[in-house]
Design an enzyme around this catalytic site. Structure first.
Site, PDB file in Angstrom:
ATOM      1  N   ASN A  25      -2.683   2.296   5.313  1.00 22.19           N
ATOM      2  CA  ASN A  25      -1.339   0.951   4.899  1.00 22.19           C
ATOM      3  C   ASN A  25      -1.248   1.073   6.671  1.00 22.19           C
ATOM      4  O   ASN A  25      -1.260   1.147   7.429  1.00 22.19           O
ATOM      5  CB  ASN A  25      -0.233   2.018   4.011  1.00 22.19           C
ATOM      6  N   LYS A  79       7.255  -4.234  -2.295  1.00 18.42           N
ATOM      7  CA  LYS A  79       9.016  -3.653  -1.700  1.00 18.42           C
ATOM      8  C   LYS A  79       9.043  -3.464  -0.514  1.00 18.42           C
ATOM      9  O   LYS A  79      10.576  -4.595  -0.067  1.00 18.42           O
ATOM     10  CB  LYS A  79       8.868  -2.404  -2.397  1.00 18.42           C
ATOM     11  N   GLU A 133      20.175 -15.666  -2.935  1.00 18.86           N
ATOM     12  CA  GLU A 133      19.630 -15.254  -3.383  1.00 18.86           C
ATOM     13  C   GLU A 133      19.391 -15.347  -4.907  1.00 18.86           C
ATOM     14  O   GLU A 133      18.220 -14.805  -5.461  1.00 18.86           O
ATOM     15  CB  GLU A 133      21.127 -14.241  -3.375  1.00 18.86           C
ATOM     16  N   CYS A 136       0.681  -1.490   0.269  1.00 20.51           N
ATOM     17  CA  CYS A 136       0.284  -0.405  -0.096  1.00 20.51           C
ATOM     18  C   CYS A 136       0.984   1.229  -0.466  1.00 20.51           C
ATOM     19  O   CYS A 136       2.178   1.493   1.399  1.00 20.51           O
ATOM     20  CB  CYS A 136      -0.389   0.035   1.095  1.00 20.51           C
ATOM     21  N   TRP A 188      -2.634  -3.137  -1.803  1.00 14.30           N
ATOM     22  CA  TRP A 188      -2.263  -4.366  -1.267  1.00 14.30           C
ATOM     23  C   TRP A 188      -2.766  -5.461  -0.902  1.00 14.30           C
ATOM     24  O   TRP A 188      -2.895  -4.721   0.083  1.00 14.30           O
ATOM     25  CB  TRP A 188      -0.526  -4.410  -1.419  1.00 14.30           C
ATOM     26  N   ARG A 209       5.914   0.115  -4.409  1.00  8.84           N
ATOM     27  CA  ARG A 209       6.118  -1.411  -3.313  1.00  8.84           C
ATOM     28  C   ARG A 209       4.691  -2.636  -3.775  1.00  8.84           C
ATOM     29  O   ARG A 209       4.718  -2.886  -2.687  1.00  8.84           O
ATOM     30  CB  ARG A 209       5.408  -0.247  -2.599  1.00  8.84           C
ATOM     31  N   GLU A 240      11.060 -14.338  -7.568  1.00 10.62           N
ATOM     32  CA  GLU A 240      10.781 -13.494  -7.573  1.00 10.62           C
ATOM     33  C   GLU A 240       9.747 -12.994  -9.444  1.00 10.62           C
ATOM     34  O   GLU A 240       8.846 -12.763  -9.361  1.00 10.62           O
ATOM     35  CB  GLU A 240      11.682 -12.613  -7.721  1.00 10.62           C
ATOM     36  N   HIS A 247      20.200 -36.448  -0.076  1.00 10.51           N
ATOM     37  CA  HIS A 247      18.728 -36.414   1.024  1.00 10.51           C
ATOM     38  C   HIS A 247      17.419 -36.116   0.522  1.00 10.51           C
ATOM     39  O   HIS A 247      16.564 -35.998   1.239  1.00 10.51           O
ATOM     40  CB  HIS A 247      18.964 -35.920   2.300  1.00 10.51           C
TER      41      HIS A 247
HETATM   42  C1  G6P Z   1      10.976  -7.499   0.166  1.00 12.92           C
HETATM   43  C2  G6P Z   1      11.392  -7.305  -1.299  1.00 12.92           C
HETATM   44  C3  G6P Z   1      12.764  -8.333  -0.437  1.00 12.92           C
HETATM   45  C4  G6P Z   1      13.124  -7.682   0.837  1.00 12.92           C
HETATM   46  C5  G6P Z   1      12.219  -8.080   1.328  1.00 12.92           C
HETATM   47  C6  G6P Z   1      13.192  -7.785   2.986  1.00 12.92           C
HETATM   48  O1  G6P Z   1      10.303  -9.573  -0.407  1.00 12.92           O
HETATM   49  O2  G6P Z   1      10.506  -7.402  -2.398  1.00 12.92           O
HETATM   50  O3  G6P Z   1      13.574  -7.837  -2.099  1.00 12.92           O
HETATM   51  O4  G6P Z   1      14.447  -8.358   0.302  1.00 12.92           O
HETATM   52  O5  G6P Z   1      11.019  -7.433   1.394  1.00 12.92           O
HETATM   53  O6  G6P Z   1      12.815  -6.531   2.833  1.00 12.92           O
HETATM   54  P1  G6P Z   1      13.923  -4.942   3.658  1.00 12.92           P
HETATM   55  O7  G6P Z   1      13.253  -3.565   3.069  1.00 12.92           O
HETATM   56  O8  G6P Z   1      13.140  -5.408   5.164  1.00 12.92           O
HETATM   57  O9  G6P Z   1      15.183  -5.416   3.451  1.00 12.92           O
END
Ligand code: G6P
Length: 612
Positions: A102, A607, A485, A2, A76, A27, A492, A508
């Site tokens: 939000n 985000k 990662e 949001c 959202w 976001r 994603e 395993h």
């Molecule tokens: C969301 C974003 C990720 C990020 C995570 C943690 O899932 O899409 O890219 O790593 O949040 O966010 P932060 O702002 O705490 O790093």
């Protein structure tokens, strides 16, 4: 998650609100809406499901709506599906109170039942409509000011919120309240702004105020007054935002993600130079005395998403260099696990946004347990940055693409510096070795530029696998951290199922998933584990896997096993993640691009996850 904007001033509000909302698109959202007042008791509310362009079309880019005071929202969905009814703003039945929100109102059902008994009806399934009607209820019941009405409501509401509200009797004014959801306010040229995040208002002002938890504010054109929960006025100092407005633009790149991938050399160099003075690591800004560092008995790294993956890499580096036991945990687990912490421990929170709800809760939990906290945060003035005992700012600049790249890279640098700094203080890293490692860190930006030059080869490879159903990432030790990662980036933004496995676990279970043509990406940057990894790759290859190998220049024997190889320049093995992640980011980007997906705003993702 949001986005909220608000404006009151001389100009027409709707185009400014739409522009602000477009800066918050990153976001994540599934519907949008705005409400504008024209100085009278009238309010016009327009909403649209889907992307912002629907709302822009409905309002002729905002030109069709008159008025210079308004609020806007990208939603959202949490309570209730994405739909026009559930989109914000929400209004009381007589349009007395109109608001956007939000966060999550946890006790909304109980409040809804109470309001129903008082004669209120509900058009949406949202918790927000309940909050708006509750404010309307108290406004009418006590016949007080808007601040009194909000005040009474906040006492009844449990949960998190950033609320922006307009009252029929107060044209030209917007009232806001905040608890645990981000919001900033700004003033410039006799006009006032509010938003969930800086990029939304950067074009108009750099002078912002951070509103604290359980505080309220009244925005009039060019004037903001703050209140505490008792309704008493409080004063606040403005903060100047240093970000360059262009940093939040695409600068000729097709997507923010690609731009941010290219900004990694700068993010790394800036973060590095913020803590290295005259060739020495200087952590004095962190407020951790050398005695304290010597006395640390354990480190808990707590984070979510990619920040957690930076923490997994940090675990290997800190334990190896500083000889401090490290436990890395997902914030959502940590906060409910009743963690056993000792006052000689250190909790390190890693967060780009500084607003992730679980990480923030973990920080508060740690503070309550009396354990020192250190936050590695990118967004200046964010909740985590303000509440942690000390902050190591990553200098990645504004990151817009949902899938993080440069902030993750800057987090790694902050972690390396902490590991090296702690190791020096504890006597495990001598001057000479430290200088050698620092020169490796100094070399990373140029080495990344070289990796970026190889992007066309990665694009070619990515397009071959854009229809893959599954992709597996394998690694051992630090390479396992990189695999996590790489896999997250891929899933994603490409929507391809991908998993990261510690290569030793293969037998395993995972190996049963390998069949003809499945893409397996093997990470081999850790020399002492190279042979073991090659064996794992041979095992999957003999079961039909197509192999991509990612290793350090010089390990050319990998070509006997891998079908496609990417080499990273030589560096200290502790820092390999900083280089190896770049081809993986590019690969995810190009797969997403080849599939025609929304690279910067992948479906269902946000985000910054500001609710649980
Ligand atoms: C969301 C974003 C990720 C990020 C995570 C943690 O899932 O899409 O890219 O790593 O949040 O966010 P932060 O702002 O705490 O790093």
């Amino acid at each position: 998650m949001c986005g909220i904007v608000g404006f009151t001033g001389k100009q027409s509000a709707a185009p400014i609100l739409l522009e602000g909302l477009s800066r918050l698109e990153y976001r994540g959202y599934d519907s949008a809406g705005l409400a504008v007042r024209d100085g009278t008791k009238n309010v016009e509310v327009v909403k649209a499901k889907g992307r912002l362009k629907g709302l822009a079309q409905k309002t002729d880019q905002g030109r069709a709506i008159a008025g210079s005071c308004g609020i806007g929202h990208t939603r959202w969905a949490t309570h209730g599906e994405p739909s026009e009814e559930n989109a914000h703003p929400h209004c009381s039945d007589d349009f007395n109170v109109v608001g956007v929100h939000n966060g999550i109102i946890e006790n909304y059902q109980e409040l809804k039942d109470k309001l129903r008994k008082k004669g209120y009806t509900f058009q949406s399934s949202t918790d927000t409509e309940v909050a708006i009607k509750l404010i309307d209820y108290y406004y009418k019941k006590y016949e007080g000011t808007p601040v009194d009405a909000i005040n009474h409501s906040l006492i009844r509401i449990r949960g998190s919120y950033a609320l922006a509200i307009m009252f029929k009797d107060y044209p030209g004014e917007i009232y806001v309240a905040r608890k645990d959801s981000p919001m900033i306010l700004g003033v410039e040229n006799g006009e006032s702004y509010l938003a969930s995040d800086v990029p939304a208002i950067l074009k108009y002002t750099r002078t912002v105020y951070y509103i604290g938890n359980l505080e309220m504010a009244r925005l009039r054109p060019g004037e903001i007054t703050f209140y505490n929960l008792d309704g008493d006025e409080i004063t606040k100092e403005p903060v100047q935002i240093q970000w360059d407005a262009q940093a939040a633009e695409k600068a000729g790149f097709e997507h923010f993600m690609m731009k941010e991938i290219h900004e990694q050399p700068k993010a790394i160099a800036d973060t590095l130079h913020s803590a290295v003075k005259d060739g020495r690591i200087d952590l004095s800004n962190l407020g951790l005395s050398e005695d304290r560092v010597r006395a640390v008995t354990g480190i808990h790294i707590v984070a979510c998403g990619s920040a957690y993956h930076a923490g997994v890499a940090a675990q290997y580096v800190i334990e190896d260099l500083a000889k401090i036991p490290v436990r890395v945990e997902l914030a959502s687990e940590f906060r409910y696990r009743k963690p056993l912490l000792s006052p000689t421990d250190l909790v390190i929170l890693i967060s780009q946004s500084g607003e992730t709800a679980d990480t923030l809760a973990a920080l508060r939990e740690s503070k309550e347990l009396g354990v020192p906290t250190l936050a590695i945060v990118n967004v200046v003035g964010s909740s985590i940055a303000r509440e942690a005992d000390s902050v190591f700012y990553t200098l990645a600049g504004p990151e817009i693409a949902v899938a993080t790249t440069k902030a993750y890279s800057a987090q790694l640098i902050a972690c390396y510096l902490l590991a090296m700094g702690f190791a020096q203080i504890r006597g495990y890293l001598h001057e000479e070795e430290c200088s050698r490692m620092l020169s490796c860190l100094e070399a990373l930006p140029d080495q990344i530029l070289r990796l970026l030059d190889d992007r066309e080869r990665i694009q070619w490879f990515a397009s071959k696998f854009s229809n893959a159903k599954d992709i597996f990432f394998l690694g051992r030790g630090l390479d396992y951290a990189i695999s996590l990662e790489g896999s997250l980036k891929m899933k994603e933004i490409s929507y391809i199922h991908s998993e990261a496995y510690a290569a030793g676990e293969l037998k395993h279970g995972t190996i049963s998933l390998i069949e003809d043509g499945v893409l397996v990406v093997g990470m081999l940057t850790q020399q002492e584990l190279y042979e073991k990894m090659i064996s794992n790759m041979v095992e999957v290859k003999s079961r039909g896997a197509y192999l991509m190998g990612l290793t350090t220049c010089g390990n050319y024997s990998i070509e006997d096993t891998a079908d496609f190889t990417v080499y990273i320049p030589k560096t200290d093995p502790h820092f390999a993640a900083s280089l190896a992640v770049v081809p993986l980011q590019l690969m995810a980007y190009y797969v997403s691009l080849a599939k025609g997906l929304d690279v910067d705003k992948p479906r269902n993702l946000a985000k910054s996850v500001t609710v649980e």
